[in-house]
Design a protein around this motif. Sequence first.
Motif, short mmCIF file in Angstrom:
data_model
loop_
_atom_site.label_atom_id
_atom_site.label_comp_id
_atom_site.label_asym_id
_atom_site.label_seq_id
_atom_site.Cartn_x
_atom_site.Cartn_y
_atom_site.Cartn_z
N ASP A 188 -30.91 14.72 3.07
CA ASP A 188 -29.90 13.66 2.93
C ASP A 188 -29.81 13.24 1.46
O ASP A 188 -30.27 12.17 1.06
CB ASP A 188 -30.26 12.45 3.80
CG ASP A 188 -29.87 12.65 5.26
OD1 ASP A 188 -28.90 13.39 5.52
OD2 ASP A 188 -30.53 12.06 6.12
N PHE A 246 -27.29 12.30 -0.50
CA PHE A 246 -26.49 11.11 -0.81
C PHE A 246 -27.33 9.84 -0.63
O PHE A 246 -27.37 8.97 -1.51
CB PHE A 246 -25.25 11.05 0.09
CG PHE A 246 -24.45 9.79 -0.07
CD1 PHE A 246 -23.45 9.70 -1.02
CD2 PHE A 246 -24.69 8.69 0.75
CE1 PHE A 246 -22.70 8.53 -1.16
CE2 PHE A 246 -23.95 7.52 0.61
CZ PHE A 246 -22.95 7.45 -0.34
N ASP A 271 -31.36 5.72 4.84
CA ASP A 271 -30.03 5.11 4.74
C ASP A 271 -30.08 3.60 4.99
O ASP A 271 -29.08 2.99 5.37
CB ASP A 271 -29.04 5.78 5.70
CG ASP A 271 -29.43 5.64 7.17
OD1 ASP A 271 -30.51 5.10 7.48
OD2 ASP A 271 -28.64 6.09 8.03
N LYS A 276 -25.08 4.22 7.02
CA LYS A 276 -24.60 5.39 7.76
C LYS A 276 -23.08 5.53 7.70
O LYS A 276 -22.55 6.65 7.58
CB LYS A 276 -25.06 5.31 9.21
CG LYS A 276 -24.57 6.45 10.10
CD LYS A 276 -25.09 6.29 11.52
CE LYS A 276 -24.59 7.40 12.43
NZ LYS A 276 -25.12 7.26 13.82
N ASP A 335 -19.26 5.79 4.08
CA ASP A 335 -18.30 6.73 3.51
C ASP A 335 -17.96 7.79 4.55
O ASP A 335 -18.85 8.45 5.09
CB ASP A 335 -18.88 7.38 2.26
CG ASP A 335 -17.87 8.27 1.55
OD1 ASP A 335 -16.86 7.73 1.06
OD2 ASP A 335 -18.10 9.49 1.49
N THR A 368 -19.05 11.48 3.73
CA THR A 368 -20.51 11.63 3.80
C THR A 368 -20.98 11.59 5.24
O THR A 368 -21.90 12.34 5.63
CB THR A 368 -21.18 10.50 2.99
OG1 THR A 368 -20.75 10.59 1.63
CG2 THR A 368 -22.70 10.61 3.06
N TYR A 369 -20.38 10.73 6.03
CA TYR A 369 -20.75 10.63 7.45
C TYR A 369 -20.56 11.98 8.15
O TYR A 369 -21.44 12.45 8.88
CB TYR A 369 -19.91 9.56 8.13
CG TYR A 369 -20.08 9.49 9.63
CD1 TYR A 369 -21.11 8.75 10.20
CD2 TYR A 369 -19.19 10.16 10.49
CE1 TYR A 369 -21.27 8.68 11.58
CE2 TYR A 369 -19.34 10.09 11.86
CZ TYR A 369 -20.39 9.35 12.40
OH TYR A 369 -20.54 9.29 13.78
N GLU A 374 -20.42 15.02 6.89
CA GLU A 374 -21.38 16.01 6.40
C GLU A 374 -22.78 15.76 6.98
O GLU A 374 -23.48 16.69 7.38
CB GLU A 374 -21.44 15.96 4.87
CG GLU A 374 -20.15 16.41 4.19
CD GLU A 374 -20.16 16.11 2.71
OE1 GLU A 374 -21.23 15.64 2.21
OE2 GLU A 374 -19.14 16.34 2.04
N THR A 375 -23.18 14.49 7.01
CA THR A 375 -24.51 14.14 7.52
C THR A 375 -24.64 14.46 9.00
O THR A 375 -25.66 15.03 9.44
CB THR A 375 -24.78 12.64 7.29
OG1 THR A 375 -24.69 12.35 5.89
CG2 THR A 375 -26.16 12.24 7.80
#
Length: 291
Positions: free
Chosen positions: A14, A16, A93, A190, A193, A196-197, A199-200
Amino acid sequence: MQSVAAAVTMVRDDAFFLKAWVGYYGRLLGRENCYVVNHGRGEEMTRLAEGCNIIGIPGDPHANFDMKRWRLLNNLVAGLRSYYNHVIVGDVDELVALDPAEGVSLLDWLADKPLRRVLTPLGLEVIHRIDLEAEALGDTILGPRRHLRLAPHYSKPCVVSLGTKIARGGHFTQASKLFTPDPLYLFHLKYCDFATYTETMNRRNQVTEEVGVGVKEAAIGRHWFAEARGEDRAVFEAFAGLEMQEGFDLDWVRKRMQRSWKPRGDTGFWQFDRPDYDLQYRLPERFFGLF
């Protein structure tokens, strides 16, 4: 060299969130007082956490991931308490922050606090209002993202200066007294963004696929599974429907936490009620740029 507070987390791929975590706690506490468990020994995680205390562990998929994770974190916290007055522990996070209106840093504030306590900051989720906030995130989250969802589930007992056991997930401890300081918050990132969410969640879904068992058979957060994910854009579009609140007075939430404080059955842990609130707040400008 300060011995007031250390911060501990575990991370797996993770980047980011680790960048935000290290940047924030590294500035506040000094990187030498930050402890990062690198699950899988990812090279990028090692690079981002340079200057921190990095503990590399094997990254093999395991159905009891959360159970193993919190066993390790519990023991790290217990050991570090011999050297620090306070240990902040949580997911990568999650960031514990002091209201800037206090006029001091989190470190200085903790230096003045009594020991043998577990502090429970009020949980808030930073949400990306994709209908209002088109700006892509750079190095700063608060400011470009200025909307919050009230999240009692993330009011976690995570600032520890007492010998106690923390439950899997970090939501409960065996400390029988509840301390909810007015200026202390836990910001859950979490949903900060949309890109980003997505991708995560793709990465986390892949991990649970590799484990090869379903939600009911695994000691892994349900939110890691594709079957519990839902449609990403619909999740973020729904934030616009949360009832907007005026101001930023959240004392009523802390009072409800105190009134509902009770043992969690016969588990030895303690809890407060954690209802869902369909409420959102605008972040006061004094928080902008905090991380």
